[in-house]
Design a protein around this motif. Structure first.
Motif, PDB file in Angstrom:
ATOM      1  N   ALA A 293       0.753  -1.145   0.028  1.00 21.73           N
ATOM      2  CA  ALA A 293      -0.031  -0.070   0.080  1.00 21.73           C
ATOM      3  C   ALA A 293       0.836   1.101  -0.024  1.00 21.73           C
ATOM      4  O   ALA A 293       0.472   2.161  -0.746  1.00 21.73           O
ATOM      5  N   LEU A 294       1.947   1.389   0.845  1.00 20.05           N
ATOM      6  CA  LEU A 294       2.674   2.583   0.841  1.00 20.05           C
ATOM      7  C   LEU A 294       3.481   2.566  -0.456  1.00 20.05           C
ATOM      8  O   LEU A 294       3.528   3.755  -0.858  1.00 20.05           O
ATOM      9  N   SER A 295       3.889   1.386  -1.147  1.00 23.60           N
ATOM     10  CA  SER A 295       4.724   1.737  -2.424  1.00 23.60           C
ATOM     11  C   SER A 295       3.766   2.304  -3.371  1.00 23.60           C
ATOM     12  O   SER A 295       4.248   3.124  -4.137  1.00 23.60           O
ATOM     13  N   MET A 296       2.632   1.797  -3.450  1.00 25.95           N
ATOM     14  CA  MET A 296       1.583   2.215  -4.380  1.00 25.95           C
ATOM     15  C   MET A 296       1.318   3.751  -4.145  1.00 25.95           C
ATOM     16  O   MET A 296       1.165   4.610  -4.924  1.00 25.95           O
ATOM     17  N   TYR A 297       1.232   4.077  -2.846  1.00 33.03           N
ATOM     18  CA  TYR A 297       0.733   5.520  -2.511  1.00 33.03           C
ATOM     19  C   TYR A 297       1.564   6.386  -2.560  1.00 33.03           C
ATOM     20  O   TYR A 297       1.449   7.497  -3.166  1.00 33.03           O
ATOM     21  N   LEU A 298       2.776   6.076  -2.502  1.00 36.33           N
ATOM     22  CA  LEU A 298       3.903   7.038  -2.794  1.00 36.33           C
ATOM     23  C   LEU A 298       4.350   7.132  -4.292  1.00 36.33           C
ATOM     24  O   LEU A 298       4.697   8.460  -4.770  1.00 36.33           O
ATOM     25  N   SER A 299       4.202   6.159  -4.757  1.00 38.49           N
ATOM     26  CA  SER A 299       4.281   6.412  -6.278  1.00 38.49           C
ATOM     27  C   SER A 299       3.203   7.108  -7.087  1.00 38.49           C
ATOM     28  O   SER A 299       3.421   7.978  -7.705  1.00 38.49           O
ATOM     29  N   TRP A 300       2.053   7.029  -6.398  1.00 37.48           N
ATOM     30  CA  TRP A 300       0.934   7.756  -7.170  1.00 37.48           C
ATOM     31  C   TRP A 300       0.935   9.294  -6.649  1.00 37.48           C
ATOM     32  O   TRP A 300       0.811   9.915  -7.473  1.00 37.48           O
ATOM     33  N   LEU A 301       1.633   9.325  -5.493  1.00 36.90           N
ATOM     34  CA  LEU A 301       1.721  10.640  -4.990  1.00 36.90           C
ATOM     35  C   LEU A 301       2.862  11.556  -5.663  1.00 36.90           C
ATOM     36  O   LEU A 301       2.451  12.689  -5.969  1.00 36.90           O
ATOM     37  N   TRP A 302       3.703  10.778  -6.153  1.00 41.75           N
ATOM     38  CA  TRP A 302       4.856  11.609  -7.150  1.00 41.75           C
ATOM     39  C   TRP A 302       4.007  11.923  -8.419  1.00 41.75           C
ATOM     40  O   TRP A 302       4.141  13.060  -8.718  1.00 41.75           O
ATOM     41  N   TYR A 303       3.121  11.223  -9.093  1.00 44.01           N
ATOM     42  CA  TYR A 303       2.505  11.740 -10.280  1.00 44.01           C
ATOM     43  C   TYR A 303       1.507  12.796  -9.776  1.00 44.01           C
ATOM     44  O   TYR A 303       1.403  14.023 -10.665  1.00 44.01           O
ATOM     45  N   ALA A 304       0.782  12.680  -8.913  1.00 47.87           N
ATOM     46  CA  ALA A 304      -0.317  13.572  -8.552  1.00 47.87           C
ATOM     47  C   ALA A 304       0.188  14.996  -8.296  1.00 47.87           C
ATOM     48  O   ALA A 304      -0.350  15.985  -8.613  1.00 47.87           O
ATOM     49  N   SER A 305       1.302  14.794  -7.430  1.00 49.96           N
ATOM     50  CA  SER A 305       1.751  16.251  -6.873  1.00 49.96           C
ATOM     51  C   SER A 305       2.429  16.992  -8.092  1.00 49.96           C
ATOM     52  O   SER A 305       2.249  18.324  -8.320  1.00 49.96           O
TER      53      SER A 305
END
Length: 474
Positions: A293-305
């Protein structure tokens, strides 16, 4: 004959000849009934029928019918065998009474088998000592003393090894964790895959870590799988202090809510610690899902930010923001929109590039889009939310449009997800409308594309036996 009855041995012969067969027949019937019901009492009764009753009959025949002297060797041998069988019968009965129907999780269920076996061995030894002392008039006191002294010497010599074994047995008895639980011992964090007398095997990301039981019993550790309920995957992220905190917190919650392994209740939470630092807690089923969950969350956060132009970790640089990248992207989608040379300037002023990570939601279901996205690279997948799951029914590749319902002002039925790292050109609705007004062919193509997706969605629902009115709960 009269003397035989007067002496009493004839009565013993008659009693044994009649009583023993009758008792065996009754025991056989009772054992058969209990066996069909899977009743554990059948075990001790089987020992009683097969061994105790015959041995008792032989002893009664020798001692009372034949009236052999008590100090005769054969009488003592039979008495010893009968006494040993009685000891086994008593121990078997206690075992069934105490442990056979133990409730799961009770203290009787948690007692390790080795504790029961050691206690049984000790009782057998004590019983045999008393039996030999009574039947053979043996002096067993010296033997017991010698065994006691020997045990003390062996215990002192092997105290370190025995201490680890005892610690392991106590852990097995107390059961502060079980196989499959996640432990954090301070230096080791992972999932328990094996528990034995000497050590606990913990599977970490780097392999199997073996932790001695004596270490666990002498220190504190955390069982992350207890109590049952949601487990919170936590992480800390930082943004620039120039980024509005409430907008950043909304973005963090939006991405957390989109994670497929997130529990519906409770909701994820975000805390702002000041100085651009944020703490995120995401409820998942257990520690096994936390890392993913954290791996997916942080990768998605990079694109979204990057799409929001927020400075994650103090850096908001996005290569897609370079003007030349948009020019190159417009060249890729030009055939789709039937672009002319004079259209480039207006599109450069209004369009923008966006990028999505694998699995990110590009366009949710149930919304009316206010812009149209066109795939430049990568692939998107269109899915239907049906009964809590997603069913894929179509895809969008380079040049395909996402969000055509913006032109018809209809809500989307499908959710669009990035199947690969996806780059799209985002064009405002007003710009697309102006293009359509001067390009009738483009309007026809967009209408045909939209109708095709509706048809594919309807066929998918029909194949699943789902009514279209149930889609999205409507």
């Amino acid at each position: 004959m009269t003397e035989a009855f007067q002496d009493g041995w004839a009565w013993w012969v008659i009693a044994l000849a009649v009583g023993v067969p009758v008792l065996l027949v009754v025991l056989t019937e009772v054992i058969g009934t209990l066996t069909r019901r899977n009743n554990p009492v059948a075990g001790p009764l089987r020992l009683l029928r097969n061994w105790v009753v015959p041995a008792g009959a032989v002893l009664a025949l020798l001692a009372f019918a034949i009236q052999s002297p008590a100090d005769q060797v054969w009488v003592r041998v039979v008495a010893t065998v009968f006494g040993f069988l009685v000891i086994l019968l008593v121990l078997s009965s206690f075992n069934v009474a105490l442990f056979a129907n133990a409730a799961p999780g009770s203290w009787r269920d948690r007692i390790p088998t080795i504790f029961v076996e050691i206690a049984r061995l000790a009782l057998v030894v004590v019983g045999l000592a008393l039996l030999f002392s009574w039947v053979w008039e043996a002096d067993v006191g010296g033997l017991i003393t010698a065994l006691g002294v020997t045990s003390i010497v062996i215990g002192l010599a092997l105290q370190n090894a025995v201490g680890g074994v005892i610690s392991g047995l106590l852990l097995l008895f107390e059961q502060p964790f079980k196989i499959g639980d996640w432990l954090d011992t301070g230096g080791v964090k992972g999932r328990v895959v094996e528990v034995n007398w000497r050590a606990v095997h913990i599977k970490t990301g780097a392999g199997i870590q073996i932790v001695p039981n004596s270490t666990l019993s002498g220190a504190s550790f955390t069982n992350m799988s207890e109590p049952e309920g949601p487990y919170f995957a936590t992480t800390s992220v930082s943004f620039s202090t120039d980024d509005p905190p409430h907008e950043v917190m909304a973005l963090l919650l939006e991405i957390a809510d989109a994670l497929p392994m997130r529990l519906r209740e409770p909701r994820a939470s975000v805390d702002y610690a000041g100085g651009g630092a944020y703490g995120v807690s995401i409820p998942v089923a257990g520690p096994a899902d936390a890392g993913r969950a954290l791996s997916m969350y942080l990768s998605w956060l990079w694109y979204a930010s990057r799409r929001r132009k927020f400075a994650l970790d103090g850096d908001s640089t996005d290569p897609l923001a370079e003007p030349q990248r948009l020019v190159e992207a417009l060249a890729v989608i030009a055939p789709t929109l039937h672009l002319r040379e004079e259209d480039t300037e207006s599109l450069l002023a209004s369009a923008r590039l966006e990028r999505y990570g694998v699995g990110e939601v590009v366009l949710p279901a149930g919304v009316i889009p206010d812009e149209v996205k066109i795939v430049v690279s990568g692939r998107a997948v269109l899915s239907l939310d049906v009964d809590g799951g997603r069913i894929d029914f179509a895809g969008a590749d380079t040049g395909d449009l996402i969000g055509q319902t913006a032109l018809t002002r209809e809500r989307t039925q499908a959710v669009t997800v990035a199947g690969e790292i996806l780059t799209v050109v985002v064009i405002p609705l007003a710009t697309v409308d102006s293009l359509i007004r001067t390009r009738p062919r483009l309007a026809a193509e967009i209408g045909a594309s939209l109708e095709l997706k509706r048809k594919l969605a309807a066929e998918t629902l029909a194949g699943l036996g789902v009514e279209q009115s149930r889609l999205l709960g409507r």
